[in-house]
Design an enzyme around this catalytic site. Structure first.
Site, PDB file in Angstrom:
ATOM      1  N   ASN A   4       0.816  -1.090   0.087  1.00 16.20           N
ATOM      2  CA  ASN A   4      -0.126  -0.059   0.107  1.00 16.20           C
ATOM      3  C   ASN A   4       1.039   1.280   0.066  1.00 16.20           C
ATOM      4  OD1 ASN A   4      -1.767   1.977   0.564  1.00 16.20           O
ATOM      5  ND2 ASN A   4      -2.246   1.477   2.728  1.00 16.20           N
ATOM      6  N   TRP A   5       0.983   1.826  -1.261  1.00 13.42           N
ATOM      7  CA  TRP A   5       1.748   2.919  -1.242  1.00 13.42           C
ATOM      8  C   TRP A   5       1.391   4.431  -0.661  1.00 13.42           C
ATOM      9  CZ3 TRP A   5       3.884   2.327  -7.232  1.00 13.42           C
ATOM     10  CH2 TRP A   5       4.683   1.230  -7.242  1.00 13.42           C
ATOM     11  N   LYS A   6      -0.050   4.333  -0.068  1.00 12.11           N
ATOM     12  CA  LYS A   6      -0.699   5.279   0.402  1.00 12.11           C
ATOM     13  C   LYS A   6      -0.301   6.799  -0.524  1.00 12.11           C
ATOM     14  CE  LYS A   6       0.125   3.127   4.932  1.00 12.11           C
ATOM     15  NZ  LYS A   6       0.077   3.311   6.287  1.00 12.11           N
ATOM     16  N   HIS A  90      -9.663   0.437   4.544  1.00  7.59           N
ATOM     17  CA  HIS A  90      -8.325   0.670   5.336  1.00  7.59           C
ATOM     18  C   HIS A  90      -8.446   1.886   6.529  1.00  7.59           C
ATOM     19  CE1 HIS A  90      -4.162   2.177   6.194  1.00  7.59           C
ATOM     20  NE2 HIS A  90      -3.689   1.029   5.557  1.00  7.59           N
ATOM     21  N   GLU A  92      -7.094   4.043   7.545  1.00  3.02           N
ATOM     22  CA  GLU A  92      -6.857   5.512   7.404  1.00  3.02           C
ATOM     23  C   GLU A  92      -8.097   6.160   6.876  1.00  3.02           C
ATOM     24  OE1 GLU A  92      -3.006   5.238   5.504  1.00  3.02           O
ATOM     25  OE2 GLU A  92      -2.183   4.600   7.388  1.00  3.02           O
ATOM     26  N   GLU A 161      -5.550  -5.661  10.438  1.00  2.71           N
ATOM     27  CA  GLU A 161      -4.345  -4.637  10.574  1.00  2.71           C
ATOM     28  C   GLU A 161      -4.661  -3.988  11.809  1.00  2.71           C
ATOM     29  OE1 GLU A 161      -2.560  -3.413   6.796  1.00  2.71           O
ATOM     30  OE2 GLU A 161      -4.295  -2.074   6.829  1.00  2.71           O
ATOM     31  N   GLY A 167       1.995   1.935  10.821  1.00  4.63           N
ATOM     32  CA  GLY A 167       3.052   2.745  10.829  1.00  4.63           C
ATOM     33  C   GLY A 167       3.641   3.153  12.022  1.00  4.63           C
ATOM     34  N   SER A 207       3.317  -2.583  10.265  1.00 10.27           N
ATOM     35  CA  SER A 207       4.757  -2.636  10.347  1.00 10.27           C
ATOM     36  C   SER A 207       5.250  -4.008  10.244  1.00 10.27           C
ATOM     37  CB  SER A 207       5.119  -2.290  11.913  1.00 10.27           C
ATOM     38  OG  SER A 207       4.218  -0.930  12.167  1.00 10.27           O
ATOM     39  N   GLY A 228       2.725  -1.443   4.552  1.00  3.84           N
ATOM     40  CA  GLY A 228       2.661   0.099   3.973  1.00  3.84           C
ATOM     41  C   GLY A 228       4.216   0.586   3.867  1.00  3.84           C
ATOM     42  N   GLY A 229       4.681   1.118   4.667  1.00  5.78           N
ATOM     43  CA  GLY A 229       6.077   1.805   4.763  1.00  5.78           C
ATOM     44  C   GLY A 229       6.816   0.862   4.016  1.00  5.78           C
TER      45      GLY A 229
HETATM   46  C1  PEP Z   1      -0.844  -0.256   5.803  1.00  5.77           C
HETATM   47  O1  PEP Z   1      -0.882   0.846   5.764  1.00  5.77           O
HETATM   48  O2  PEP Z   1      -1.748  -1.045   5.536  1.00  5.77           O
HETATM   49  C2  PEP Z   1       0.402  -0.668   6.698  1.00  5.77           C
HETATM   50  C3  PEP Z   1       0.146  -1.939   7.260  1.00  5.77           C
HETATM   51  O3  PEP Z   1       1.263   0.070   7.000  1.00  5.77           O
HETATM   52  P1  PEP Z   1       2.553  -0.145   7.797  1.00  5.77           P
HETATM   53  O4  PEP Z   1       3.322  -1.309   7.252  1.00  5.77           O
HETATM   54  O5  PEP Z   1       3.385   1.210   7.470  1.00  5.77           O
HETATM   55  O6  PEP Z   1       2.404  -0.409   9.259  1.00  5.77           O
END
Ligand code: PEP
Length: 245
Positions: A4-6, A90, A92, A161, A167, A207, A228-229
């Site tokens: 997920n490049w957000k 998601h 967010e 999640e 994050g 994470s 994500g990150g």
């Molecule tokens: C996400 O945004 O779905 C996510 C899991 O982010 P991160 O890996 O940065 O925690």
């Protein structure tokens, strides 16, 4: 394994990242791999990934089919760009855009109706975990999102999640993840039967990094990762995809 490049990158850097990801995961046959760029970056990413082993999708989808919905992006638009997947619900989106469990359900149904694979995100907040409400919260999210999907259920991917792990650098322990994944599979089983539940892909997100991917993936009910990150560099994303190497 999904990245997920957000709201990161631009057309040129997204295309470059997609190219490097495709190169680094081309021998990964144990899983499907996909990236989710922001909507305007999808054409640039599609040009790179079409014909590769890496799929792509959106980070959100409108619950509406078409019409006067300024700023929304329809399933038909996503399909016309070659998307296979869309994230739905998601945390967010739930947090910043007040998406409810019912809206997540409508988006899931819309995605399936159009032929997209919805990756439906669920997970508890820290206060809910601390209050002992994790399973109850997740059960409500899963039950609402997945109701009345008919045969489409077999194409749904779930992503657990925990919001407190997204994050933040905090990761659920493999045992914490497995407890919820196993529970989610049992909820799906009570809704749609054991065969559907056994076949459902349940991703863990929060994470995930190259150095913790293998222990998470070793759990019985953890089938993949939503990243994500660590999906923003090809090296770390490929390190997660290729966790067994
Ligand atoms: C996400 O945004 O779905 C996510 C899991 O982010 P991160 O890996 O940065 O925690």
């Amino acid at each position: 394994m999904a990245g997920n490049w957000k709201m990161h990158l631009d057309a040129a850097s997204a295309a470059a990242l997609a190219r490097e990801v495709a190169n680094r995961v081309s021998r990964a046959h144990h899983c499907d791999v996909a990236v989710m760029p922001a909507h305007p970056l999808l054409p640039a990413v599609a040009r790179v990934l079409d014909g590769s082993s890496v799929g792509y999708g959106s980070q959100d989808i409108s619950a509406e089919e078409e019409g006067a919905f300024t700023g929304e992006v329809s399933a038909r638009m996503l399909l016309s760009l070659g998307c296979t997947y869309t994230l739905v619900g998601h945390s967010e989106r739930r947090e910043n855009h007040l998406e409810t469990d019912s809206l997540v359900h409508l988006k899931t149904a819309r995605a399936l109706q159009a032929g997209l694979i919805p990756v439906v995100c669920v997970g508890e907040k820290l206060a809910e975990r601390e209050a002992g409400q994790t399973l109850h919260r997740v059960e409500t999210q899963v039950t609402t999102a997945l109701k009345d999907l008919g045969d489409g259920i077999s194409r749904v991917v779930l992503a657990y999640e925990p919001v407190w792990a997204i994050g933040t650098g905090l990761t659920a322990t493999p045992a914490q993840a497995e407890e919820v994944h196993e529970f989610i599979r049992s909820v799906v089983g009570s809704l749609y039967g054991a065969a559907v539940a056994d076949g459902m892909r349940i991703l863990y997100g929060g994470s995930v990094k190259p150095d913790n991917a293998a222990t998470l993936m070793a759990e019985k009910d953890v089938d993949g990762a939503l990243v994500g990150g660590a999906s923003l560099t090809a090296e770390s994303f490929a390190g997660i995809v290729n966790y067994g190497d």
